[in-house]
Scaffold this motif. Structure first.
Motif, mmCIF file in Angstrom:
data_model
loop_
_atom_site.group_PDB
_atom_site.id
_atom_site.type_symbol
_atom_site.label_atom_id
_atom_site.label_comp_id
_atom_site.label_asym_id
_atom_site.label_seq_id
_atom_site.Cartn_x
_atom_site.Cartn_y
_atom_site.Cartn_z
ATOM 1 N N ALA A 1 1.270 -1.936 -0.395
ATOM 2 C CA ALA A 1 0.363 0.280 0.494
ATOM 3 C C ALA A 1 0.696 0.873 0.220
ATOM 4 N N GLY A 2 2.558 0.918 -0.058
ATOM 5 C CA GLY A 2 3.067 1.896 0.397
ATOM 6 C C GLY A 2 3.292 2.948 1.395
ATOM 7 N N ILE A 3 2.855 2.366 2.679
ATOM 8 C CA ILE A 3 3.410 2.650 3.637
ATOM 9 C C ILE A 3 4.341 2.721 4.433
ATOM 10 N N ALA A 4 5.075 3.962 4.670
ATOM 11 C CA ALA A 4 6.168 3.798 5.220
ATOM 12 C C ALA A 4 5.712 2.772 6.715
ATOM 13 N N PHE A 5 7.378 1.230 6.525
ATOM 14 C CA PHE A 5 6.634 1.296 8.070
ATOM 15 C C PHE A 5 8.244 0.672 8.791
ATOM 16 N N GLU A 6 7.919 0.625 10.404
ATOM 17 C CA GLU A 6 9.699 0.971 10.667
ATOM 18 C C GLU A 6 9.269 0.116 12.220
ATOM 19 N N GLU A 7 9.837 -1.087 12.490
ATOM 20 C CA GLU A 7 9.429 -1.804 13.716
ATOM 21 C C GLU A 7 10.642 -1.548 14.423
ATOM 22 N N ARG A 8 9.791 -0.692 15.489
ATOM 23 C CA ARG A 8 11.787 -0.010 16.633
ATOM 24 C C ARG A 8 9.957 -0.282 18.167
ATOM 25 N N ASP A 9 11.028 0.567 19.471
ATOM 26 C CA ASP A 9 10.281 0.577 19.988
ATOM 27 C C ASP A 9 9.455 2.115 20.230
ATOM 28 N N ILE A 10 8.617 1.284 20.876
ATOM 29 C CA ILE A 10 7.608 2.963 20.769
ATOM 30 C C ILE A 10 7.353 2.868 22.833
ATOM 31 N N THR A 11 7.197 4.840 22.690
ATOM 32 C CA THR A 11 7.357 5.339 24.021
ATOM 33 C C THR A 11 5.549 5.221 24.517
#
Ligand code: PMP
Length: 303
Positions: free
Chosen positions: A231-241
């Motif tokens: 879908a052209g959505i940027a994705f980041e796998e990272r800590d989320i505060t």
């Protein structure tokens, strides 16, 4: 519901097929005594012609194999063996509507109660079909309520263990607060729901908590990553505060039974504008397309 209408599915238990109401395990089964086992939940989608098709079955088998390996139980079947059992549980419970297949494998029945596992046990294998309803269009349009709580579980959340007391307490916390899900935080960082992975959107980027021992990697984790790419959505796998969670533009959860579901209220405050957001909508659409593609392949296999 009258007694006659109670759904009593035909289940598989250790090589035998029979009604759920008659299935029995010995009390020294280590699943009962210690929660010493793992499980899987595979969604089954009703098709127009009456069949029920599994979604992402190969990935569920792979995760079951990983969970078993992590607790050192030999996988009692290869994928073809599991597939034959799943096909039979679907055939033997033919009927209308969506469903799920529940698979549980425990270390087996010991001669006496002792924590360390005895060698040479035969794993207990149980397979059951349950009817379910995926969220309705109205529920999706409204979005769901979630509450937060401190994650107090152990640090092997990557194992899909039947030792679910921590998750059970979190699900009860949600129920007592008229919420669909409890979103957990550990040391100020987002982990996951009681039975779902959690996603947030910040400035158009989709964020997921890191895969690892603090969360169960849902079968939908990798799927949503794929769908975001499509879908052209940027994705980041990272800590989320916690602050990022509370100020998110969108929050959603994913699981076999919810697919991807928007959270529009968190701890009594509305998320985004209090309505499902555009990233959710794009992922939901992409999810439906992924099902259509996979079911076409499944139907071809059945021919
Ligand atoms: N985390 C937990 C704790 C779960 O119980 C589930 C549901 N099995 C998930 C995440 C989502 O996994 P899946 O996408 O495979 O349903």
């Amino acid at each position: 519901m009258s007694q006659a209408e109670v759904f009593d599915p035909t289940v598989y238990l250790n090589g035998e097929w029979g009604p759920l109401s008659e299935a029995r395990i010995p009390v020294l089964d280590r699943g009962f005594i210690f929660g010493d086992g793992v499980y899987e939940v595979v969604p089954l989608y009703a098709q127009a012609e009456g069949a029920r098709l599994p979604f992402r079955l190969a990935q569920h088998f792979a995760r079951l194999n990983r969970s078993l390996g992590k607790i050192r139980i030999d996988n009692p079947f290869d994928d073809a063996g599991w597939r034959a059992l799943i096909d039979r549980v679907i055939d033997d419970n033919a009927g209308a509507g969506d469903a799920l297949v529940y698979i549980q494998v425990t270390r087996g029945v010991a001669k006496r109660r002792g924590h360390a596992f005895p060698a040479g046990l035969t794993p207990t294998v149980f397979i059951m079909l349950s009817k379910i309803a995926f969220p309705s269009t109205e529920e999706r349009a409204r979005g769901a309520v979630a509450v937060t709580a401190e994650d107090k579980r152990w640090l092997h959340c990557d194992i899909k263990s039947v030792s679910l007391l921590g998750n059970v307490l979190m699900a009860q916390h949600a129920a007592e607060n008229d919420a669909l899900e409890t979103i957990q935080l550990r040391d100020g960082l987002l982990t996951e729901g009681s039975s779902s992975n959690v996603w947030i959107v910040k400035n158009g980027t989709l964020l997921g908590a890191p895969r690892g021992p603090r969360i169960l990697e849902g079968i939908r984790y990798g799927l949503i990553e794929e769908l975001a790419r499509e879908a052209g959505i940027a994705f980041e796998e990272r800590d989320i505060t916690e602050a990022e969670l509370r100020s998110a533009d969108e929050i959603m959860i994913s699981s076999a039974t919810k697919e991807v579901m928007p959270i529009t209220t968190l701890d009594g405050k509305s998320v985004g504008g209090g309505r499902p957001g555009p990233v959710y909508a794009a992922l939901f659409e992409a999810y439906q397309r992924a099902k259509t593609r996979e079911f076409a392949a499944e139907a071809a296999r059945a021919k």
